[in-house]
Design a protein around this motif. Structure first.
Motif, mmCIF file in Angstrom:
data_model
loop_
_atom_site.group_PDB
_atom_site.id
_atom_site.type_symbol
_atom_site.label_atom_id
_atom_site.label_comp_id
_atom_site.label_asym_id
_atom_site.label_seq_id
_atom_site.Cartn_x
_atom_site.Cartn_y
_atom_site.Cartn_z
ATOM 1 N N CYS A 61 0.838 -1.195 0.000
ATOM 2 C CA CYS A 61 0.000 0.000 0.000
ATOM 3 C C CYS A 61 0.874 1.246 0.000
ATOM 4 O O CYS A 61 1.858 1.319 0.732
ATOM 5 N N CYS A 63 -0.271 4.175 0.814
ATOM 6 C CA CYS A 63 -0.890 5.178 1.692
ATOM 7 C C CYS A 63 -0.305 5.133 3.110
ATOM 8 O O CYS A 63 0.444 4.219 3.454
ATOM 9 N N TYR A 67 -3.937 4.491 11.244
ATOM 10 C CA TYR A 67 -4.524 3.387 12.008
ATOM 11 C C TYR A 67 -4.220 2.014 11.406
ATOM 12 O O TYR A 67 -4.622 0.996 11.963
ATOM 13 N N LEU A 70 -1.028 -1.906 7.323
ATOM 14 C CA LEU A 70 -0.481 -2.042 5.967
ATOM 15 C C LEU A 70 0.142 -0.742 5.460
ATOM 16 O O LEU A 70 0.640 -0.686 4.337
ATOM 17 N N GLU A 108 -3.645 0.080 -1.584
ATOM 18 C CA GLU A 108 -3.547 0.837 -2.836
ATOM 19 C C GLU A 108 -2.190 0.519 -3.442
ATOM 20 O O GLU A 108 -1.192 1.180 -3.150
HETATM 21 S S1 SF4 Z 1 -4.601 -0.552 3.183
HETATM 22 FE FE1 SF4 Z 1 -6.206 0.998 3.166
HETATM 23 S S2 SF4 Z 1 -6.347 1.693 5.281
HETATM 24 FE FE2 SF4 Z 1 -4.384 0.625 5.067
HETATM 25 S S3 SF4 Z 1 -2.858 2.215 4.612
HETATM 26 FE FE3 SF4 Z 1 -3.616 1.387 2.692
HETATM 27 S S4 SF4 Z 1 -5.316 2.742 2.074
HETATM 28 FE FE4 SF4 Z 1 -4.903 3.088 4.272
#
Ligand code: SF4
Length: 360
Positions: A61, A63, A67, A70, A108
């Protein structure tokens, strides 16, 4: 005052005040609210429980959600991407257990081109009799279009919190308005859309919880994943208090009352809280369960929140446990795709949805 006297007939008229009255009622008589939600569930979507087989095909990911285990900054997990072969094998296992919906979920992960995901969808649709839900985050309209053309039926994109300031704090680099824009794009493209929120986030207020439910009402979502916030040890929110089961059941029940025909999972996050939580959610308005079909070899690396209940259960254990629970509750497993049950009389313009949410 009881629930019926608070509810008004015209669904578009729900506002902060109505919802606040429902929350007040829940404060004073939670069992009655949960019971009423369960009754609405029975009347509107029946006793069937839909099983959606989830396959977490990549834990990469880009992002930075504060919280989430990942998040790109977490170097403590091993990253994986399932091969197509592994994904198809997982789909086959789910289908062997009679599941009619596959949820393809990932972080993502920018490694994939839209066409890669499209080919995956096409292959699954060609070889298996299942509906497909995608849950792969925010992408351009064009990608959503390609995947819809390839056969994706539904899209799950939780808004997490309807408080635009808190949203930006918890999801650095992102904003609520873009999230809503994605959900509206998906709706325009004919997806059945799912959103949802966490309950008990640090900094969350009663007003923002009410806004969570109102936002889902305004978007007229067909599914809502609602679960407690559970602090992950390898994230900046380690040390924060977890969301409570009681509060989560309350939001679940209110969502069922406000969106009577919605598909509401007894989420894995709820089930993680204690052994009885899944049953309690099913008695508070939930009608969906999402068993995990990700290969056991990587499952412990897909940990958005800690102590996921399904990390150690193989599909057979998991499905047998569910069957036993549902039998005890006089509930049945649905044999249908479990598409949205909708009264298509209510939808708002983008401007109306934005009003009060994400307009900063
Ligand atoms: S998996 Fe979803 S909630 Fe987790 S960091 Fe990536 S975008 Fe954010």
């Amino acid at each position: 005052m009881n629930v019926q006297s608070i509810l008004i007939k015209e669904p578009g008229n729900f506002n902060q005040e109505n919802l606040r009255q429902l929350f007040d009622l829940a404060e004073h008589n939670l069992p009655s609210l949960l019971k009423y939600a369960n009754q609405i569930r029975k009347e509107q979507v029946g006793d069937e429980v839909h099983l959606r087989g989830i396959i977490e095909f990549s834990n990469y990911c880009s992002c930075h959600c504060l919280y989430c285990g990942l998040r790109a900054e977490n170097r403590k997990i091993s990253r994986y991407r399932l091969t197509n072969q592994e994904i198809f094998q997982s789909v086959q296992t789910a289908v062997n257990y009679g599941l009619k919906t596959i949820v393809l979920q990932s972080g993502e992960d920018r490694f994939y081109q839209p066409e890669d995901i499209a080919r995956l969808i096409e292959f699954i649709k060609k070889h298996f009799d299942v509906a497909i839900t995608l849950s792969v985050g925010e992408h351009p309209h064009q990608s959503y279009q390609i995947w819809r053309n390839a056969g994706a039926d539904r899209y799950l994109l939780k808004h997490e919190t309807a408080d635009p300031i808190l949203y930006q704090k918890l999801r650095p680099g992102k904003n609520l308005q873009d999230r809503i824009e994605c959900l509206l794009d998906l709706k325009d493209l004919g997806y059945q859309i799912g959103s949802g929120n966490m309950v008990g986030l640090p900094g969350q207020t009663l007003t923002s919880l009410i806004d969570d439910v109102l936002l889902m009402k305004k978007l007229n979502v067909e599914m809502a994943g609602i679960g407690p916030f559970l602090p992950h040890p390898d994230t900046p929110l380690v040390g924060s208090s977890a969301g409570s089961l009681t509060e989560t059941l309350k939001i679940l029940a209110i969502t069922r009352i406000i969106l009577p025909t919605i598909h509401l999972p007894a989420t894995t996050a709820i089930s993680t809280v204690n052994d009885d939580a899944r049953r309690l959610a099913l008695e508070s308005g939930a009608n969906v369960i999402m068993p995990n079909f990700t290969p056991l070899t990587v499952r412990d690396q897909y940990v958005i929140y800690p102590q996921k209940i399904d990390i150690i259960e193989d599909p057979e254990q998991s499905v047998n446990k569910l069957k036993k629970l549902l039998k005890e509750m006089n509930r049945t497993i649905s044999m249908s795709y479990g598409h949205a049950v909708k009264i298509k009389t209510y939808s708002l313009t983008k401007k109306e949805v934005y009003h009060g949410f994400g307009s900063q």
